[in-house]
Enzyme design. Structure first.
Site, short mmCIF file in Angstrom:
data_model
loop_
_atom_site.label_atom_id
_atom_site.label_comp_id
_atom_site.label_asym_id
_atom_site.label_seq_id
_atom_site.Cartn_x
_atom_site.Cartn_y
_atom_site.Cartn_z
N THR A 171 0.97 -1.02 -0.22
CA THR A 171 0.14 -0.16 -0.13
C THR A 171 0.87 1.33 0.06
OG1 THR A 171 -1.71 -1.24 1.23
CG2 THR A 171 -1.57 1.16 1.37
N ARG A 199 -14.12 -7.75 -0.81
CA ARG A 199 -13.31 -7.28 0.39
C ARG A 199 -13.03 -5.85 0.45
NH1 ARG A 199 -8.13 -5.45 1.97
NH2 ARG A 199 -7.76 -6.41 4.34
N ILE A 200 -13.57 -5.26 1.48
CA ILE A 200 -13.06 -3.73 1.56
C ILE A 200 -12.03 -3.68 2.82
CG2 ILE A 200 -13.85 -1.25 2.08
CD1 ILE A 200 -16.55 -2.14 0.51
N GLY A 201 -10.85 -3.12 2.57
CA GLY A 201 -10.04 -2.79 3.83
C GLY A 201 -9.94 -1.58 4.59
N GLY A 223 -0.42 -2.10 5.99
CA GLY A 223 -0.39 -3.18 6.68
C GLY A 223 -1.74 -4.20 6.64
N HIS A 224 -1.84 -4.81 7.71
CA HIS A 224 -3.22 -5.96 7.74
C HIS A 224 -4.36 -5.05 8.06
CE1 HIS A 224 -5.80 -8.75 9.73
NE2 HIS A 224 -5.33 -9.27 8.65
#
Ligand code: GLY
Length: 318
Positions: A171, A199-201, A223-224
């Site tokens: 990212t 999926r939305i992060g 990151g995660h």
């Protein structure tokens, strides 16, 4: 004040083969943003320009080179925030545009809404004059290899990249304070290799991937995603600065706090409203760079700071 910009190119298990490309990319990105600031441009335009450069670069998980979902498609997300009035713009589930961050910027300036997704985001982007590109033109060999590796061995969530040997992407984000003391932040991503379709992060979610407030400062995270959004990582750092911590301390406390609580890794870059810098990551590596006082500072390893002379235009405010 002297304008300042900092960028990151993603936190993760970045393999050695990707280190130099990422360092080259973050240095070019921060220089593009700094040039806008030096000419009296706005922090918003500077962070967009910095992120656009990384969206073009396959060394990063954003735009061209984004990681792939379980169907082998690119689904990108981006957000941008203006610290002057807390205006935001974000997009998600973008499949066929080269620069999600530029669409997010238009959401900020030209839409009554804050976050547009999927088909609605596409209709909005077309209305704003953006052209589509074939979705497959955004897919790099590296991203294909990363998905194949994930499908063979992957455990979703351990890394943004899904593969240790080949897939070193991440990212991207930028934080700037311009010569009118306005703060802006931009963040853009392809998400995580092997993510579910739809999926939305964290990246398009204000307070998780991005936050800017002229009264405090700005933060972009990486990151995660599922952990970052549970912890509201960007806003946690802002709140820690508001309660008196300097930018670096606030960034470290929040990144460590998220990792200890949720057992996943992240990184963040931070500027206070006066241009103090915060950089921290709990992953193995995170590429970053900033320009201050005619010097460019950059790094990717823990406790590593490289410094070079940087000849820039003398800032002139518009
Ligand atoms: N931080 C990027 C993502 O998890 O989507």
């Amino acid at each position: 004040m002297e304008p300042i910009i900092i960028v990151h190119g993603g936190a993760g298990d970045i393999p050695q083969s990707r280190v130099q490309g990422k360092l080259n990319g973050v240095k070019a990105s921060v220089a593009a943003g700094q040039q806008i600031l030096a000419q009296g441009g706005s922090a918003l335009d500077a962070v967009e320009a910095a992120v656009v450069l990384m969206e073009k670069d396959e060394y990063f998980n954003a735009g061209y080179g984004s990681v792939l979902n379980l169907s082998g498609e690119v689904e990108m997300e981006a957000s941008i925030m203006c610290g002057k009035n807390l205006d935001v713009g974000a997009v998600t589930l973008i499949k066929d545009f080269s620069h999600p961050i530029s669409i997010a910027h238009k959401v900020l300036t030209n839409s009554p809404h804050s976050l547009l997704g999927g088909e609605g985001a596409k209709i909005f982007a077309l209305g704003m004059g953006f052209s589509t590109v074939p979705p497959e033109s955004l897919i790099s060999e590296n991203a294909k290899n990363a998905l194949n590796d994930f499908l063979k061995h992957g455990e979703f969530g351990r890394t943004e990249i899904g593969i240790k040997d080949e897939g070193g992407v991440g990212t991207v984000g930028a934080v700037a304070v311009d010569c009118n003391c306005h703060v802006a932040v931009a963040t853009s991503t392809g998400g995580m290799s092997g993510k579910a379709v739809g999926r939305i992060g964290d990246t398009p979610q204000i307070g998780s991937g991005t936050y800017a407030d002229d009264n405090i400062g700005g933060v972009s995270t990486t990151g995660h995603g599922e952990s970052i959004l549970k912890y509201c990582l960007a806003h946690s750092i802002i709140k820690l600065m508001e309660s008196g911590n300097d930018a670096n301390t606030a960034t470290k406390i929040a990144v460590d706090g998220m990792t200890n609580r949720l057992n996943n890794t992240a990184g963040a870059i931070t500027l206070s409203k006066t241009g103090d810098v915060g950089i921290n990551f709990s992953s193995n590596r995170m590429a970053w760079a900033y320009i201050k006082s005619n010097k460019i500072f950059y790094g990717i390893e823990k406790n590593e700071v490289h410094e070079e002379e940087y000849v820039s235009e003398k800032p002139s405010c518009k």
